[in-house]
Design a protein around this motif. Structure first.
Motif, PDB file in Angstrom:
ATOM      1  N   ARG A  18       1.669  -0.256  10.925  1.00 20.06           N
ATOM      2  CA  ARG A  18       0.753  -1.329  10.571  1.00 20.06           C
ATOM      3  C   ARG A  18       1.353  -2.194   9.450  1.00 20.06           C
TER       4      ARG A  18
ATOM      5  N   ILE B   3       4.052  -4.465  10.795  1.00 17.51           N
ATOM      6  CA  ILE B   3       3.475  -5.563  11.562  1.00 17.51           C
ATOM      7  C   ILE B   3       2.964  -6.658  10.621  1.00 17.51           C
ATOM      8  N   ILE B   4       2.325  -6.243   9.532  1.00 20.12           N
ATOM      9  CA  ILE B   4       1.819  -7.222   8.569  1.00 20.12           C
ATOM     10  C   ILE B   4       2.985  -7.947   7.877  1.00 20.12           C
TER      11      ILE B   4
ATOM     12  N   LEU C 176       4.306 -10.643  10.101  1.00 24.89           N
ATOM     13  CA  LEU C 176       3.477 -11.854  10.055  1.00 24.89           C
ATOM     14  C   LEU C 176       3.878 -12.700   8.850  1.00 24.89           C
ATOM     15  N   ASP C 177       4.032 -12.044   7.702  1.00 30.05           N
ATOM     16  CA  ASP C 177       4.394 -12.767   6.476  1.00 30.05           C
ATOM     17  C   ASP C 177       5.762 -13.436   6.596  1.00 30.05           C
TER      18      ASP C 177
ATOM     19  N   HIS D 283      -1.470  -5.587  18.328  1.00 31.61           N
ATOM     20  CA  HIS D 283      -1.041  -4.304  17.768  1.00 31.61           C
ATOM     21  C   HIS D 283      -2.225  -3.342  17.640  1.00 31.61           C
ATOM     22  N   GLY D 284      -3.353  -3.879  17.214  1.00 29.27           N
ATOM     23  CA  GLY D 284      -4.556  -3.046  17.100  1.00 29.27           C
ATOM     24  C   GLY D 284      -4.974  -2.470  18.447  1.00 29.27           C
TER      25      GLY D 284
ATOM     26  N   LEU E  62      -1.028  -9.426  15.689  1.00 30.54           N
ATOM     27  CA  LEU E  62      -1.694  -8.366  14.917  1.00 30.54           C
ATOM     28  C   LEU E  62      -2.843  -7.760  15.721  1.00 30.54           C
TER      29      LEU E  62
ATOM     30  N   MET F  30       0.853  -1.206   0.000  1.00 31.22           N
ATOM     31  CA  MET F  30       0.000   0.000   0.000  1.00 31.22           C
ATOM     32  C   MET F  30       0.884   1.249   0.000  1.00 31.22           C
TER      33      MET F  30
END
Lengths: 258, 258
Positions: B16, B19-20, B23-24, B36-37, B33, B1
Motif C-alpha cells: 500500500r 502504491i501511494i 502516485l506521488d 489496488h484496493g 489506487l 508510516m
C-alpha cells in the motif's frame, strides 16, 4: 471522464469519480482511495444490492438509534465524499450530532471537511438542526488508541451511547465497544475486524444503506418501546455476518464461466 | 508510516505504501489506487497465498512464454510501482521486451515511468538486455479500442504473439485476443472480464506470481517442445477460473465468526 448513464457500471464509476474529486479537494487521504477499492470489490461480490441480512441489520440499527439517548454519527473523508446529504438527513432524524473523526487526521483535512459541511449545510448548522463536532472540540481521548486517531469530542463520541460508524477502522470500533458503547458499522467487508467487533454491522454499500436506514428510523418512530427492544434483542451480529458470508459463497458458486 | 515487520498485515501494508509513493511520483493515476484496493480484497479472499489453480496457470504461462516467438510484457503504473524488478528479470529470461501501456495515458506519466526504468535499469537498457517500448514508438493502433488506450509499439505489442498483461483492463485484453494474440493475465479478480477473456489467467498477487513465473520459465527451458505443448494444451482457463472461485467460496464457508 464521461460515462453514459446506460453503462452497466454507471453507479460504481460515478462513486469512483466522487472519491477522486474528494482526494483533489483535500477531503480524503490517499489511503481512502485504496479503501474505496476494497469496498467496490465486496459490493461486487454481494451483487451491488442490499441483501437480506443487511436489511435485518438496518432494522436493528434503526431501532437501536431510536432507543439511544445520545447517538452520534461519526464521519470520515470517504463518508463525506460519498454520502454527506444522507448523513445530514439521518442526523436530523436523530439529535443532529455528526462528528468528524479521521484515521489520518490533519488540520488541513479537518478544515476541508468542515468547509464542505458549512458550504452545503450552513443553514442547518446555524439553525441548530445539525452540529458538526470533532474539529475544534476533540479534546477527549478514546482509551487504548493512538493519540491522533483517538481524539474525540466530549459532547460527541466520548459521551455517546450509540455511535454509527460508516466505513470505520477495526481498532477504533473495538475501542468504542470496550468503552461500553453500542457501535453500528456500515462496512462492505463482512470479514473485517470492524464487522466482527461492532454491535450491529450493516454489510452494504453506504449510499444504498443510509436511505434505507433513514426510512426505517422514520417508520420505527411510530413503534412502541417494547417492539423496538424486541427487534434489537432478536438481532445476532455473528449469525448475521455468517449468513452474509454464506450468501456470497453461494452466489460465487452459481456463477458461470462458459 | 512505520509498520513493524511482525505486523500480521506487514506485506500488504508495505505494498500500500509503495502504491501511494507511486502516485506521488506521478507513476500512477488516482484510479490506480482504487484498483489496488480491489486487488487487496481479492488477495484477502484467496488467503494471500498462491493457490493451486494459480500454480497451474503459472506453469501454462511459463510454457507459453517459452514457446512464443515474440513475447512482450505490458506494464502499467501499478506494475511498475509494485514489481519493476521482477518484470525486468522476467523480460531478461525472454527477449527483453517491455512495453509501457497506460489506461490513463499522459505524457507526464509515460516519462515518469521511463525515468524509473532508466534510473534503476539504465545499464540493462544500454547493453540491450531489455528494451522499453511504447513511449516514443506507440504509433500503431489496437483495433476497436479508443485511440489513447489502443496505442502500441510496432515491434512490441502490435507484432507480439504472446502478451503478458499484469493488472490489465478487460477491454484491452479482449481486443488483443481478437487480434489473434495469446494473452496471459495476472489478475486477482477471477470474475473480471480480463480474467474471462484472457488465454491464461493467473489469479494471484503480482509480487508472488512473478517470481514463480520466472522460476518456471527457467526450469521449463530444459524441457522439450512436446512436453511444453502438452502443458499448454492441458490447461483450460475457464475450468481453472471455476476452480479458483470454488476455492474462494469453500474458504469463505469455513470461516468462523465466534
Amino acid at each position: 471522464m464521461q460515462v453514459p448513464k446506460t453503462h452497466p457500471r454507471y453507479e460504481s464509476l460515478m462513486k469512483r469519480e466522487k472519491i477522486i474529486e474528494a482526494l483533489d479537494k483535500g477531503i480524503l487521504a490517499k489511503a481512502g482511495l485504496i479503501a474505496h477499492g476494497r469496498g467496490e470489490m465486496f459490493d461486487y461480490l454481494i451483487g451491488e444490492r442490499t441483501i437480506p441480512p443487511a436489511l435485518k441489520a438496518i432494522e436493528a440499527a434503526a431501532a437501536t438509534l431510536i432507543l439511544s439517548k445520545n447517538p452520534v454519527i461519526s464521519v470520515n473523508g470517504n463518508t463525506v465524499a460519498l454520502a454527506i446529504e444522507d448523513t445530514v438527513e439521518l442526523a436530523k432524524e436523530l439529535n443532529g450530532k455528526i462528528e468528524v473523526n479521521l484515521f489520518y487526521r490533519t488540520k488541513e483535512r479537518e478544515l476541508a471537511i468542515k468547509n464542505v459541511f458549512e458550504e452545503k449545510f450552513g443553514n442547518d448548522i446555524k439553525e441548530g438542526k445539525i452540529t458538526i463536532l470533532g474539529i475544534d472540540d476533540a479534546t477527549e481521548q478514546i482509551p487504548n488508541l493512538d493519540s491522533l486517531r483517538g481524539k474525540v469530542s466530549k459532547e460527541g463520541i466520548f459521551s455517546a451511547d450509540v455511535v454509527l460508524v460508516p466505513l470505520e477502522d477495526g481498532d477504533r470500533a473495538e475501542a468504542l465497544v470496550n468503552m461500553g458503547k453500542k457501535v453500528i458499522a456500515i462496512d462492505l467487508n463482512p470479514l473485517s475486524r470492524t464487522s466482527k467487533k461492532s454491535t450491529i454491522t450493516i454489510v452494504d454499500e453506504l449510499t444504498r444503506a443510509l436511505p434505507l436506514l433513514i426510512k426505517y428510523v422514520r417508520e420505527f418512530k411510530r413503534k412502541n418501546r417494547e417492539d423496538l427492544l424486541k427487534i434489537v434483542e432478536d438481532f445476532n451480529n455473528k449469525k448475521n455476518l455468517k449468513e452474509t458470508v454464506e450468501y456470497i459463497a453461494e452466489r460465487l458458486k452459481k456463477l458461470e464461466f462458459e
